[in-house]
Design an enzyme around this catalytic site. Structure first.
Site, PDB file in Angstrom:
ATOM      1  N   SER A 104      -4.377  -1.109 -10.677  1.00 34.04           N
ATOM      2  CA  SER A 104      -3.722  -1.984 -11.641  1.00 34.04           C
ATOM      3  C   SER A 104      -4.320  -3.382 -11.622  1.00 34.04           C
ATOM      4  O   SER A 104      -4.741  -3.869 -10.580  1.00 34.04           O
ATOM      5  CB  SER A 104      -2.229  -2.072 -11.287  1.00 34.04           C
ATOM      6  OG  SER A 104      -1.622  -3.125 -12.012  1.00 34.04           O
ATOM      7  N   TYR A 145       5.062  -3.976  -6.129  1.00 36.33           N
ATOM      8  CA  TYR A 145       4.291  -2.954  -6.861  1.00 36.33           C
ATOM      9  C   TYR A 145       2.794  -3.284  -6.781  1.00 36.33           C
ATOM     10  O   TYR A 145       1.996  -2.461  -6.346  1.00 36.33           O
ATOM     11  CB  TYR A 145       4.709  -2.875  -8.331  1.00 36.33           C
ATOM     12  CG  TYR A 145       3.669  -2.179  -9.168  1.00 36.33           C
ATOM     13  CD1 TYR A 145       2.765  -2.916  -9.943  1.00 36.33           C
ATOM     14  CD2 TYR A 145       3.541  -0.803  -9.115  1.00 36.33           C
ATOM     15  CE1 TYR A 145       1.780  -2.275 -10.662  1.00 36.33           C
ATOM     16  CE2 TYR A 145       2.554  -0.164  -9.832  1.00 36.33           C
ATOM     17  CZ  TYR A 145       1.676  -0.909 -10.608  1.00 36.33           C
ATOM     18  OH  TYR A 145       0.692  -0.263 -11.314  1.00 36.33           O
ATOM     19  N   LYS A 197      -0.598  -1.345  -4.734  1.00 37.14           N
ATOM     20  CA  LYS A 197      -1.896  -0.985  -5.313  1.00 37.14           C
ATOM     21  C   LYS A 197      -3.027  -1.620  -4.495  1.00 37.14           C
ATOM     22  O   LYS A 197      -4.054  -0.994  -4.247  1.00 37.14           O
ATOM     23  CB  LYS A 197      -1.976  -1.421  -6.773  1.00 37.14           C
ATOM     24  CG  LYS A 197      -1.066  -0.644  -7.708  1.00 37.14           C
ATOM     25  CD  LYS A 197      -1.377   0.843  -7.699  1.00 37.14           C
ATOM     26  CE  LYS A 197      -0.495   1.625  -8.658  1.00 37.14           C
ATOM     27  NZ  LYS A 197      -0.779   3.084  -8.637  1.00 37.14           N
TER      28      LYS A 197
END
Ligand code: WQD
Length: 342
Positions: free
Chosen positions: A127, A152, A156
């Site tokens: 991402s 989040y 990643k």
């Protein structure tokens, strides 16, 4: 004999669109999904579009034994695309342990099984959030990976490090990490699309659900950013364009055209759009007036980020081609089709 590709999270939004493009290119597909943020009916949409049905195994990748046994059965897997993860920035701020547990344990189990069963090709769903709040724009693959602005984004970043360290340890793994910006829209057939469980975290599904009347009002998080119109900026990329980049990446690995055993590519349009530009564009292309209210900023949000995609264009020969208006129209067509048939 068609090559068999494992797609984890393959009934999810980006996963399902990628499965369609892979099947259109002649790959056989097996999907692992626990249906925590998708529905089994997505398989019907994939089948209707491609004329073929992918294999499907429903279980949680956090179950190490199930993952190991999967590879005992599916011995012909030649490559893996790993999508399965929780992915809502705002939600990850509220539930960090759920995000670290799910996103990291599932990857660790998958990598261990790939090593045990000698599966050497991996495309990883990463991402643009790994860049955190960038110092300069557009971000390139060499832009500093800064402290993530959300759990989040941190999952990643950590996941990329896990993959990189695994490769450095000498395990014969060739990986491509694809750093997505903001995937939006739906397949032109309107047979598959974004299917968020419950209240959508992301902007575009919230817009289409508001337009359809499922949500009363869209909240616009912040108009006091240091951007031209004061609203936060993102790089909104059509999900089908994104899916096609995964097919190119899988072929690159299987044909051994990768230049190093861990490559990273930005997947965006190279253009930033503000939240208000997206709202205005949606209203213009659909003719639907949106009920929205400007409120305070959302925790974990970055002010502005969009991609430099020169490397993807040069190495993958890939460039996003579907514009914002057409993409928002596809999102709206999908919402109407899905709700009318629910
Ligand atoms: C976009 C903008 C919000 C909802 C997403 C994915 C994440 C990653 C990056 C792939 C922000 C604003 C949103 C709403 C709003 N993708 N917004 N009202 O946070 O950039 O992250 O893309 O890895 O997985 O979640 O996307 O759509 O949530 O927000 O004003 O109701 O829209 O503040 O500025 P985000 P988003």
């Amino acid at each position: 004999m068609n090559k068999l590709v494992l797609v984890t999270g393959g009934t999810g939004y980006i996963g399902s669109h990628t499965v369609v493009e892979l099947m259109n290119e002649g790959f056989d597909i097996v999907i692992i999904d626990n249906l925590s943020n998708s529905e089994k009916s997505v398989l019907d949409g994939i089948s209707e579009i491609t004329g073929r049905r992918p294999y499907f195994e429903q279980f949680d990748l956090c179950d190490k034994e199930r993952v190991h046994n999967f590879f005992k059965i599916y011995r012909k897997v030649s490559a893996v695309i790993h999508f399965a993860a929780y992915k809502a920035v705002g939600e990850s701020v509220e539930k960090p342990l759920m995000y670290y547990q799910n996103n990291l344990i599932s990857l660790l189990n998958l990598l261990q099984a790939m090593e045990d069963f000698k599966v050497h090709q991996l495309v990883f769903s990463s991402s643009g959030t790994v860049y955190g709040e960038p110092d300069e724009l557009p971000v390139t693959e060499n832009s500093p990976v800064k402290k993530a602005t959300s759990p989040y984004g941190n999952t990643k970043q950590i996941s990329e490090e896990i993959i990189s360290d695994t490769i450095k340890s000498g395990y014969e793994l060739n990986a491509i990490s694809l750093r997505y910006f903001n995937p939006i829209g739906a397949h032109h057939s309107a047979l598959i699309g974004e299917l968020p469980r419950g209240v959508p975290n992301n902007l575009v599904p919230f817009i289409t659900q508001t337009a359809y009347g499922i949500r009363d009002q869209l909240k616009v998080f912040g108009d006091d950013y240091n951007t031209p119109d004061g609203f936060a900026i993102r790089d909104y990329i059509n999900v089908v364009d994104l899916a096609k980049a995964h097919v190119i990446s899988i072929k690159r690995l299987l044909e051994k055209k990768n230049k190093t055993n861990f490559e990273v590519f930005n997947l965006g349009t190279g253009k930033g759009s503000s939240v208000m530009e997206v709202i205005d564009s949606f209203q213009k292309v659909t003719g639907v007036k949106l009920n929205y209210k400007i409120v305070g900023r959302r925790a974990g949000d970055t002010e502005a980020i969009y991609a430099n995609t020169d490397l993807s264009e040069k190495e993958l020969g890939w460039k996003a081609g579907i514009g914002l208006n057409e993409t928002l129209q596809s999102a709206w067509e999908w919402e109407k089709q899905y709700q009318n048939n629910s």
